[in-house]
Design an enzyme around this catalytic site. Sequence first.
Site, PDB file in Angstrom:
ATOM      1  N   ASN A  19      -1.572   2.334   5.531  1.00 31.95           N
ATOM      2  CA  ASN A  19      -0.736   1.205   5.107  1.00 31.95           C
ATOM      3  C   ASN A  19      -0.336   0.450   6.374  1.00 31.95           C
ATOM      4  O   ASN A  19       0.108   1.073   7.342  1.00 31.95           O
ATOM      5  CB  ASN A  19       0.518   1.725   4.385  1.00 31.95           C
ATOM      6  CG  ASN A  19       1.563   0.635   4.193  1.00 31.95           C
ATOM      7  OD1 ASN A  19       1.221  -0.522   3.961  1.00 31.95           O
ATOM      8  ND2 ASN A  19       2.823   1.002   4.303  1.00 31.95           N
ATOM      9  N   GLY A  20      -0.511  -0.866   6.374  1.00 27.25           N
ATOM     10  CA  GLY A  20      -0.167  -1.657   7.559  1.00 27.25           C
ATOM     11  C   GLY A  20      -1.310  -2.603   7.880  1.00 27.25           C
ATOM     12  O   GLY A  20      -2.177  -2.854   7.037  1.00 27.25           O
TER      13      GLY A  20
ATOM     14  N   ARG B 254       4.011  -0.585  -4.669  1.00 30.79           N
ATOM     15  CA  ARG B 254       3.689  -1.058  -3.322  1.00 30.79           C
ATOM     16  C   ARG B 254       2.364  -1.809  -3.262  1.00 30.79           C
ATOM     17  O   ARG B 254       2.018  -2.390  -2.227  1.00 30.79           O
ATOM     18  CB  ARG B 254       3.636   0.121  -2.346  1.00 30.79           C
ATOM     19  CG  ARG B 254       4.932   0.896  -2.259  1.00 30.79           C
ATOM     20  CD  ARG B 254       4.799   2.046  -1.312  1.00 30.79           C
ATOM     21  NE  ARG B 254       4.621   1.601   0.050  1.00 30.79           N
ATOM     22  CZ  ARG B 254       5.604   1.296   0.882  1.00 30.79           C
ATOM     23  NH1 ARG B 254       6.847   1.418   0.491  1.00 30.79           N
ATOM     24  NH2 ARG B 254       5.353   0.874   2.090  1.00 30.79           N
TER      25      ARG B 254
ATOM     26  N   LYS C 297      12.215 -16.004 -10.537  1.00 32.87           N
ATOM     27  CA  LYS C 297      11.954 -14.964 -11.548  1.00 32.87           C
ATOM     28  C   LYS C 297      10.875 -15.435 -12.522  1.00 32.87           C
ATOM     29  O   LYS C 297       9.960 -14.697 -12.831  1.00 32.87           O
ATOM     30  CB  LYS C 297      13.215 -14.634 -12.358  1.00 32.87           C
ATOM     31  CG  LYS C 297      14.391 -14.014 -11.632  1.00 32.87           C
ATOM     32  CD  LYS C 297      14.152 -12.708 -10.972  1.00 32.87           C
ATOM     33  CE  LYS C 297      13.677 -12.842  -9.562  1.00 32.87           C
ATOM     34  NZ  LYS C 297      13.921 -11.742  -8.667  1.00 32.87           N
TER      35      LYS C 297
ATOM     36  N   LYS D 173       5.983  -4.748  -4.209  1.00 37.14           N
ATOM     37  CA  LYS D 173       7.435  -4.641  -4.110  1.00 37.14           C
ATOM     38  C   LYS D 173       7.907  -4.706  -2.666  1.00 37.14           C
ATOM     39  O   LYS D 173       8.915  -5.304  -2.347  1.00 37.14           O
ATOM     40  CB  LYS D 173       7.857  -3.316  -4.747  1.00 37.14           C
ATOM     41  CG  LYS D 173       9.344  -3.070  -4.739  1.00 37.14           C
ATOM     42  CD  LYS D 173       9.975  -3.725  -5.924  1.00 37.14           C
ATOM     43  CE  LYS D 173      11.474  -3.618  -5.957  1.00 37.14           C
ATOM     44  NZ  LYS D 173      12.051  -4.768  -6.646  1.00 37.14           N
TER      45      LYS D 173
ATOM     46  N   HIS E  95      15.643 -37.797  -6.522  1.00 38.60           N
ATOM     47  CA  HIS E  95      14.935 -38.187  -5.287  1.00 38.60           C
ATOM     48  C   HIS E  95      13.484 -37.717  -5.292  1.00 38.60           C
ATOM     49  O   HIS E  95      12.868 -37.607  -4.240  1.00 38.60           O
ATOM     50  CB  HIS E  95      15.686 -37.642  -4.069  1.00 38.60           C
ATOM     51  CG  HIS E  95      17.076 -38.189  -3.967  1.00 38.60           C
ATOM     52  ND1 HIS E  95      17.342 -39.492  -3.620  1.00 38.60           N
ATOM     53  CD2 HIS E  95      18.281 -37.628  -4.227  1.00 38.60           C
ATOM     54  CE1 HIS E  95      18.652 -39.713  -3.645  1.00 38.60           C
ATOM     55  NE2 HIS E  95      19.242 -38.588  -4.017  1.00 38.60           N
TER      56      HIS E  95
ATOM     57  N   TRP F  29      -2.788  -2.862  -1.669  1.00 39.52           N
ATOM     58  CA  TRP F  29      -2.509  -4.289  -1.812  1.00 39.52           C
ATOM     59  C   TRP F  29      -3.356  -4.954  -0.725  1.00 39.52           C
ATOM     60  O   TRP F  29      -3.080  -4.811   0.463  1.00 39.52           O
ATOM     61  CB  TRP F  29      -1.024  -4.563  -1.577  1.00 39.52           C
ATOM     62  CG  TRP F  29      -0.631  -5.992  -1.807  1.00 39.52           C
ATOM     63  CD1 TRP F  29      -0.305  -6.569  -2.998  1.00 39.52           C
ATOM     64  CD2 TRP F  29      -0.516  -7.031  -0.829  1.00 39.52           C
ATOM     65  NE1 TRP F  29       0.006  -7.892  -2.816  1.00 39.52           N
ATOM     66  CE2 TRP F  29      -0.117  -8.203  -1.496  1.00 39.52           C
ATOM     67  CE3 TRP F  29      -0.723  -7.085   0.557  1.00 39.52           C
ATOM     68  CZ2 TRP F  29       0.089  -9.413  -0.832  1.00 39.52           C
ATOM     69  CZ3 TRP F  29      -0.518  -8.292   1.222  1.00 39.52           C
ATOM     70  CH2 TRP F  29      -0.115  -9.443   0.525  1.00 39.52           C
TER      71      TRP F  29
ATOM     72  N   GLU G  95       7.376 -15.698 -10.943  1.00 38.80           N
ATOM     73  CA  GLU G  95       6.902 -14.381 -10.511  1.00 38.80           C
ATOM     74  C   GLU G  95       6.359 -13.565 -11.684  1.00 38.80           C
ATOM     75  O   GLU G  95       5.315 -12.937 -11.561  1.00 38.80           O
ATOM     76  CB  GLU G  95       8.089 -13.642  -9.860  1.00 38.80           C
ATOM     77  CG  GLU G  95       7.745 -12.335  -9.212  1.00 38.80           C
ATOM     78  CD  GLU G  95       8.957 -11.713  -8.516  1.00 38.80           C
ATOM     79  OE1 GLU G  95      10.091 -12.188  -8.708  1.00 38.80           O
ATOM     80  OE2 GLU G  95       8.747 -10.733  -7.778  1.00 38.80           O
TER      81      GLU G  95
ATOM     82  N   CYS H 131       0.838  -1.190   0.000  1.00 35.67           N
ATOM     83  CA  CYS H 131       0.000   0.000   0.000  1.00 35.67           C
ATOM     84  C   CYS H 131       0.878   1.246   0.000  1.00 35.67           C
ATOM     85  O   CYS H 131       1.885   1.309   0.706  1.00 35.67           O
ATOM     86  CB  CYS H 131      -0.947   0.081   1.183  1.00 35.67           C
ATOM     87  SG  CYS H 131      -2.077  -1.291   1.300  1.00 35.67           S
TER      88      CYS H 131
ATOM     89  N   GLU I 205      16.865 -18.878  -7.950  1.00 31.37           N
ATOM     90  CA  GLU I 205      16.543 -17.509  -8.340  1.00 31.37           C
ATOM     91  C   GLU I 205      15.902 -17.469  -9.732  1.00 31.37           C
ATOM     92  O   GLU I 205      14.935 -16.746  -9.966  1.00 31.37           O
ATOM     93  CB  GLU I 205      17.816 -16.639  -8.280  1.00 31.37           C
ATOM     94  CG  GLU I 205      17.640 -15.202  -8.706  1.00 31.37           C
ATOM     95  CD  GLU I 205      16.689 -14.371  -7.847  1.00 31.37           C
ATOM     96  OE1 GLU I 205      16.215 -14.863  -6.798  1.00 31.37           O
ATOM     97  OE2 GLU I 205      16.400 -13.233  -8.252  1.00 31.37           O
TER      98      GLU I 205
HETATM   99  O1  M6R Z   1      12.882  -5.712  -0.136  1.00 32.59           O
HETATM  100  P1  M6R Z   1      13.315  -7.122   0.191  1.00 32.59           P
HETATM  101  O2  M6R Z   1      14.594  -7.481  -0.459  1.00 32.59           O
HETATM  102  O3  M6R Z   1      13.345  -7.381   1.660  1.00 32.59           O
HETATM  103  O4  M6R Z   1      12.179  -8.013  -0.430  1.00 32.59           O
HETATM  104  C1  M6R Z   1      12.151  -9.394  -0.224  1.00 32.59           C
HETATM  105  C2  M6R Z   1      11.250 -10.085  -1.214  1.00 32.59           C
HETATM  106  O5  M6R Z   1       9.929  -9.674  -1.041  1.00 32.59           O
HETATM  107  C3  M6R Z   1      11.657  -9.803  -2.665  1.00 32.59           C
HETATM  108  O6  M6R Z   1      13.005 -10.110  -2.880  1.00 32.59           O
HETATM  109  C4  M6R Z   1      10.803 -10.613  -3.647  1.00 32.59           C
HETATM  110  O7  M6R Z   1      11.061 -11.970  -3.505  1.00 32.59           O
HETATM  111  C5  M6R Z   1      11.068 -10.121  -5.066  1.00 32.59           C
HETATM  112  N1  M6R Z   1       9.872  -9.548  -5.615  1.00 32.59           N
HETATM  113  C6  M6R Z   1      11.532 -11.178  -5.986  1.00 32.59           C
HETATM  114  O8  M6R Z   1      11.791 -10.676  -7.274  1.00 32.59           O
END
Ligand code: M6R
Length: 615
Positions: A101-102, A27, A491, A610, A510, A75, A494, A2, A487
Amino acid sequence: MCGVVGYTGKNQAVKYLLDGLSTLEYRGYDSAGVEVLSPSGNLHGVKCVGRVATLVERCKTANLVGTAGIGHTRWATHGAPTDRNAHPHTDCSGRIAIVHNGIIENFQELRRDLAAAGHELRSDTDSEVIAHLVEDAWNGPAKGDLAAAVRNACDRLEGSWAIAAICADAPGQIVCTRKGSPLVVASTPDGAYAASDVMPLAKVTSHVIQLDDGDIATLRQDGSVAITDRDGIAVEHPSTMDIDWDASAATLGGYSDFMAKEISEQPAAIERLLQGRLGKHGVELDELSMSDEELAAIDRVYVIACGTSYHVGLITKAIIQKWAKIPVFCEYASEFNYSDVLVTEHTLCVIITQSGETADTLTAARRMKGMGCRVFAITNVLGSSAARESDGTMYIQAGPEVCVCSTKAYTAQMVAAVLLALRLALVNGQMDQAEVERHFHDLEQLPGLISEVLKRRWQDKQAARLFRNAHSSLFLGRGVNSTTAYEGALKLKEVSYLHAEAYPAGEMKHGPIALLEPGFPVVAVVPADHVHDKTVSNIQECIARGAVVVAVATDGDEAVAKLCQDVLWVPPVPDEDLFPIVGVVHLQLLARYVARARGCDVDKPRNLAKSVTVE
Ligand code: M6R
């Protein structure tokens, strides 16, 4: 999650509010809204499900005139993304509006009490209770003082919040407060501004004020900002911060999306990070704020992070253990917070967080501090909560990362972790200055190597065809490159919504091998390293079951080229432990091309935000 904005001043509020919300959209982006105090003395608002662009369209016909207002991009946590649940929320009279926000943890109990007292609650959100609590206080103990009413309301809240409130009967005022969720304000000759982070403010000022937990800021139309603490005592010297980057850093600058832009910014980000780091005494890391004696005494390291930053943590663990010979525990913050911890007197806690606002990571850091550990933050965001609450902070200086999917922060954070490992290894005697310098010179080659991978993006574009109509995929790698596989899979899922499973290559047999069938796409990270031949055997096992394998391999690897459908070629990397920093760039590019082929919005993947400021 948010985004919150507020403005009061000489200009029409709606322009800043909408601009600010567009900047903060990373956000959260399932609904958005604004509320403006009109010259007739009434609040008028527009709110709707969908992106800020939809809100902008709606506002064109709504004619929101007024020089004070608040806005929000959401969000959803409590209550589905609907027009009704979008912020701002108003009290019963419609003369007080808030954005939040929160999470209000005791909202159910508050809703019950408010309803019993005759309040009409119109949404399913936890946030709406705040508007009604402010209403109660305004009509009661606060006696028409908006700042006092907000303070009084907060006394009844449990949880976390960044709040901006406006009241039709307090013209020209916006009152803001925070606890646990970020909020910054700014005073300028054109008016006073509030926002969840500095990015919207960078367009109007280079100097911002960071509110501390419990602070109440009253923003007035003349541009002034008055701050009191939770006891109502004036805060004479609030903490301030100069924004030293250009607001255009957060614009597309000719790229079609932020993901493409941020992937291409990696060489420059790493170059910046390395500048001036090699000194007479090894790697300069003054940000650690620890003497060499203290550093040499470290006997255990906890690395704590979430998501992509957790993957950086896995690399950090491998490299510190290998170079500095210190045992390292790498933990997901959300798991760490509810598990046993084994700290010693000389334990160092390293938190890795791009945003510096991830709630789970901050909770973990506070827990470690509470146990007497020194906390060192690796982050990208200046003045973020992680930076403010840690004993030392290393900024990765990657510039604003707008795309929800993290790319340039990932590689820059890995470089920061390598610098930390070198510093620890030097002070505890595991490396001498010459060795440190040799490793540092290897790091200096990374920008050039990544630039070379970027030139080969056509390979990723071509390989994307193998994933376009797939239902699932498997990513494999060994050693530090099992992390590259994790990773890469993160990606891909996501941004393209294609299921991707990642495993250390040797573990495939396994269980995950059962997934394989003709045409099943597998990505194998197989550089020319000490486990190369083992990974090649795993590739053969995949091919024997009809899988199509895309390899990330080192230039000239004929064995891999013969076996695999496609190869994403990487120029030779001087140290195999640094391969993840270069090889991953192909996987970022691959994820983006697959996502675009599947018609996905790469910058704002569904359900994500984010900055994950809720636990
Ligand atoms: O801001 P941060 O690095 O603490 O965020 C952690 C995760 O939310 C963040 O890395 C998330 O996994 C990414 N969107 C991945 O691309």
